[in-house]
Write a protein that holds these residues in place. Structure first.
Motif, PDB file in Angstrom:
ATOM      1  N   VAL A 178       0.828  -1.201   0.000  1.00  0.00           N
ATOM      2  CA  VAL A 178       0.000   0.000   0.000  1.00  0.00           C
ATOM      3  C   VAL A 178       0.866   1.256   0.000  1.00  0.00           C
ATOM      4  O   VAL A 178       0.447   2.310  -0.430  1.00  0.00           O
ATOM      5  CB  VAL A 178      -0.982   0.048   1.188  1.00  0.00           C
ATOM      6  CG1 VAL A 178      -2.183  -0.825   0.927  1.00  0.00           C
ATOM      7  CG2 VAL A 178      -0.316  -0.363   2.481  1.00  0.00           C
ATOM      8  N   ALA A 179       2.107   1.119   0.485  1.00  0.00           N
ATOM      9  CA  ALA A 179       2.998   2.285   0.539  1.00  0.00           C
ATOM     10  C   ALA A 179       4.235   1.991  -0.295  1.00  0.00           C
ATOM     11  O   ALA A 179       4.717   0.869  -0.306  1.00  0.00           O
ATOM     12  CB  ALA A 179       3.407   2.545   1.983  1.00  0.00           C
ATOM     13  N   ILE A 180       4.745   2.995  -1.003  1.00  0.00           N
ATOM     14  CA  ILE A 180       5.982   2.736  -1.738  1.00  0.00           C
ATOM     15  C   ILE A 180       7.159   2.882  -0.779  1.00  0.00           C
ATOM     16  O   ILE A 180       7.120   3.615   0.200  1.00  0.00           O
ATOM     17  CB  ILE A 180       6.156   3.647  -2.976  1.00  0.00           C
ATOM     18  CG1 ILE A 180       6.360   5.114  -2.601  1.00  0.00           C
ATOM     19  CG2 ILE A 180       4.981   3.488  -3.915  1.00  0.00           C
ATOM     20  CD1 ILE A 180       6.918   5.954  -3.747  1.00  0.00           C
ATOM     21  N   THR A 218       8.496   8.655   1.360  1.00  0.00           N
ATOM     22  CA  THR A 218       7.077   8.876   1.622  1.00  0.00           C
ATOM     23  C   THR A 218       6.785  10.365   1.700  1.00  0.00           C
ATOM     24  O   THR A 218       7.379  11.069   2.496  1.00  0.00           O
ATOM     25  CB  THR A 218       6.675   8.213   2.957  1.00  0.00           C
ATOM     26  OG1 THR A 218       7.077   6.852   2.907  1.00  0.00           O
ATOM     27  CG2 THR A 218       5.177   8.299   3.193  1.00  0.00           C
ATOM     28  N   ARG A 219       5.871  10.850   0.862  1.00  0.00           N
ATOM     29  CA  ARG A 219       5.535  12.275   0.899  1.00  0.00           C
ATOM     30  C   ARG A 219       4.109  12.517   1.364  1.00  0.00           C
ATOM     31  O   ARG A 219       3.775  13.604   1.788  1.00  0.00           O
ATOM     32  CB  ARG A 219       5.726  12.888  -0.480  1.00  0.00           C
ATOM     33  CG  ARG A 219       7.184  13.032  -0.853  1.00  0.00           C
ATOM     34  CD  ARG A 219       7.299  13.737  -2.161  1.00  0.00           C
ATOM     35  NE  ARG A 219       8.678  13.801  -2.612  1.00  0.00           N
ATOM     36  CZ  ARG A 219       9.010  14.040  -3.874  1.00  0.00           C
ATOM     37  NH1 ARG A 219       8.063  14.210  -4.776  1.00  0.00           N
ATOM     38  NH2 ARG A 219      10.271  14.103  -4.224  1.00  0.00           N
ATOM     39  N   SER A 279       0.379   7.476  -9.235  1.00  0.00           N
ATOM     40  CA  SER A 279       1.527   8.379  -9.355  1.00  0.00           C
ATOM     41  C   SER A 279       2.661   7.918  -8.440  1.00  0.00           C
ATOM     42  O   SER A 279       3.840   8.019  -8.788  1.00  0.00           O
ATOM     43  CB  SER A 279       1.141   9.832  -9.063  1.00  0.00           C
ATOM     44  OG  SER A 279       0.850   9.988  -7.697  1.00  0.00           O
ATOM     45  N   GLU A 280       2.316   7.355  -7.293  1.00  0.00           N
ATOM     46  CA  GLU A 280       3.349   6.864  -6.396  1.00  0.00           C
ATOM     47  C   GLU A 280       4.091   5.661  -6.990  1.00  0.00           C
ATOM     48  O   GLU A 280       5.288   5.498  -6.781  1.00  0.00           O
ATOM     49  CB  GLU A 280       2.748   6.481  -5.040  1.00  0.00           C
ATOM     50  CG  GLU A 280       2.351   7.666  -4.180  1.00  0.00           C
ATOM     51  CD  GLU A 280       3.563   8.411  -3.617  1.00  0.00           C
ATOM     52  OE1 GLU A 280       4.021   9.348  -4.307  1.00  0.00           O
ATOM     53  OE2 GLU A 280       4.042   8.061  -2.534  1.00  0.00           O
ATOM     54  N   LEU A 281       3.388   4.839  -7.748  1.00  0.00           N
ATOM     55  CA  LEU A 281       4.057   3.680  -8.370  1.00  0.00           C
ATOM     56  C   LEU A 281       5.082   4.165  -9.400  1.00  0.00           C
ATOM     57  O   LEU A 281       6.153   3.568  -9.560  1.00  0.00           O
ATOM     58  CB  LEU A 281       3.039   2.745  -9.019  1.00  0.00           C
ATOM     59  CG  LEU A 281       2.156   1.974  -8.031  1.00  0.00           C
ATOM     60  CD1 LEU A 281       1.133   1.118  -8.773  1.00  0.00           C
ATOM     61  CD2 LEU A 281       2.999   1.091  -7.102  1.00  0.00           C
ATOM     62  N   ILE A 282       4.782   5.269 -10.079  1.00  0.00           N
ATOM     63  CA  ILE A 282       5.751   5.826 -11.036  1.00  0.00           C
ATOM     64  C   ILE A 282       6.935   6.429 -10.277  1.00  0.00           C
ATOM     65  O   ILE A 282       8.092   6.202 -10.608  1.00  0.00           O
ATOM     66  CB  ILE A 282       5.080   6.896 -11.932  1.00  0.00           C
ATOM     67  CG1 ILE A 282       3.954   6.257 -12.751  1.00  0.00           C
ATOM     68  CG2 ILE A 282       6.119   7.566 -12.846  1.00  0.00           C
ATOM     69  CD1 ILE A 282       3.066   7.246 -13.473  1.00  0.00           C
ATOM     70  N   ARG A 283       6.622   7.166  -9.220  1.00  0.00           N
ATOM     71  CA  ARG A 283       7.707   7.806  -8.448  1.00  0.00           C
ATOM     72  C   ARG A 283       8.629   6.738  -7.849  1.00  0.00           C
ATOM     73  O   ARG A 283       9.843   6.896  -7.789  1.00  0.00           O
ATOM     74  CB  ARG A 283       7.131   8.701  -7.354  1.00  0.00           C
ATOM     75  CG  ARG A 283       8.090   9.802  -6.921  1.00  0.00           C
ATOM     76  CD  ARG A 283       7.361  10.896  -6.170  1.00  0.00           C
ATOM     77  NE  ARG A 283       6.730  10.423  -4.963  1.00  0.00           N
ATOM     78  CZ  ARG A 283       7.373  10.212  -3.810  1.00  0.00           C
ATOM     79  NH1 ARG A 283       8.674  10.429  -3.726  1.00  0.00           N
ATOM     80  NH2 ARG A 283       6.734   9.767  -2.756  1.00  0.00           N
TER      81      ARG A 283
END
Ligand code: GDP
Ligand code: MG
Length: 314
Positions: free
Chosen positions: A38-40, A48-49, A201-205
């Motif tokens: 669930v978290a990158i 984590t932002r 977007s987090e998966l790309i980052r």
């Protein structure tokens, strides 16, 4: 409430924040607790932002974990927003997990956070993470070092490894017992509160963090421009759906754009390919991903840009 509530009268539920310095393994722990990504996470500090809520529903309790960006000394407006966001969480939860780098001796940054937490009334449990990296012979002494850093016996200490999962079940049991009696706070099948666009977007980052070095990771933000379900014609007239995702990767300088695109576009292809595979797992279907790179000088210091990217102020 529209969803079914637990039948047990002794059901417990509540919010648990993971607080700690960047890179101690907070997001990896959350993923381990939930059993899904669930978290990158990444080896780069300040991955984590966003404040992310991840929900674990067991037969005895529902625990809403609040993952935070980590507390550190900020060097720019984005950093300040991240620290503010972590501190704000402290006042909003039932229990705090203070996650510490168990594989290292306590340091000054740890003492700073311990004092911050001592000044508030919410119960705290200490998690000495990365315990897989501590030699068995050194373990008792390491616990003692952290016990004297904390300086009281009110806070339980747990040793665990977010990577192997050792110690995590015991921790979950203990956390459940700290929570107040209460009903489900989220439907029992929900595991995250992030909107789909943020997750994508987090998966790309995450792929950018995995494949680039030095200044690039911190200078990058990702904005999803469009998500569309496109019907795909298959043989025999079958219809299936493909999800098309268009996204822009923001960087601060021209040189960074060059690095991100790579020779003949090779870096951007690697990032896109990695992200697409992760998205396909999440969506459980085919994904078409198109990435654009755009230079926005100094976006990390611009309040308007930060808000647009979801890094809100207080
Ligand atoms: P956060 O900034 O606190 O959220 O840290 P992350 O969850 O992003 O993890 C930072 C790095 O530490 C990643 O490279 C993780 O794989 C690694 N890590 C996290 N937990 C453990 C652990 O229990 N053992 C080991 N060896 N590495 C870990
Ligand atoms: Mg994190």
């Amino acid at each position: 409430m529209s969803f079914l509530q637990p039948i047990r009268e002794d059901y417990r539920s509540g919010f648990v924040a993971l607080i700690g310095r960047p890179n101690v393994g907070k997001s990896t722990l959350v993923n381990k607790f939930i059993g899904e990504k669930v978290a990158i996470t990444s080896p780069v500090a300040q991955t984590t932002r966003n404040r992310l809520r991840a929900i674990l529903t067991t037969p005895k309790a529902q625990i809403v974990f609040v993952d935070t960006p980590g507390i550190h000394k900020p060097h720019h407006l984005l950093g300040e927003r991240l620290v503010e966001s972590s501190k704000k969480v402290i006042g909003e939860v039932d229990t705090i997990l203070l996650v510490l780098e168990g594989c290292e001796e306590p340091g000054r940054g740890d003492a700073f956070i311990v004092n911050l937490l001592k000044a508030q009334p919410i119960p705290v449990a200490i998690v000495l993470n990365k315990w897989d990296l501590v030699q068995q012979l050194d373990q008792a002494q390491r616990v003692e070092e952290y016990r004297s850093l904390v300086g009281n016996d009110d806070w339980s200490i747990f040793c665990c490894s977010a990577l192997s999962g050792d110690g995590c079940d015991e921790l979950i049991k203990k956390i459940s017992s700290f929570l107040p009696l209460g009903p489900y706070l989220y439907p029992p099948n929900v595991i995250s509160d992030q909107p789909e666009e943020i997750v994508l977007s987090e998966l790309i980052r995450e792929q950018v963090l995995l494949h680039t070095r030095e200044e690039i990771p911190h200078s990058v933000a990702v904005k999803i421009d469009r998500v569309e379900e496109v019907p795909l014609k298959k043989r025999k007239g079958d219809l299936s759906i493909r999800t098309a995702v268009l996204a822009t990767v923001l960087v601060e300088r021209k040189s960074q754009k060059g690095i991100l695109i790579g020779k003949g576009g090779s870096m951007l292809r690697t990032i896109g390919q990695g992200a697409r595979l992760q998205m396909q797992k999440l969506i459980a279907g085919p994904v078409y991903l198109e990435l654009f790179v755009k230079i926005v000088p100094d976006w990390r210091s611009k309040p308007g840009r930060l808000a647009e990217l979801g890094y809100e102020g207080k």
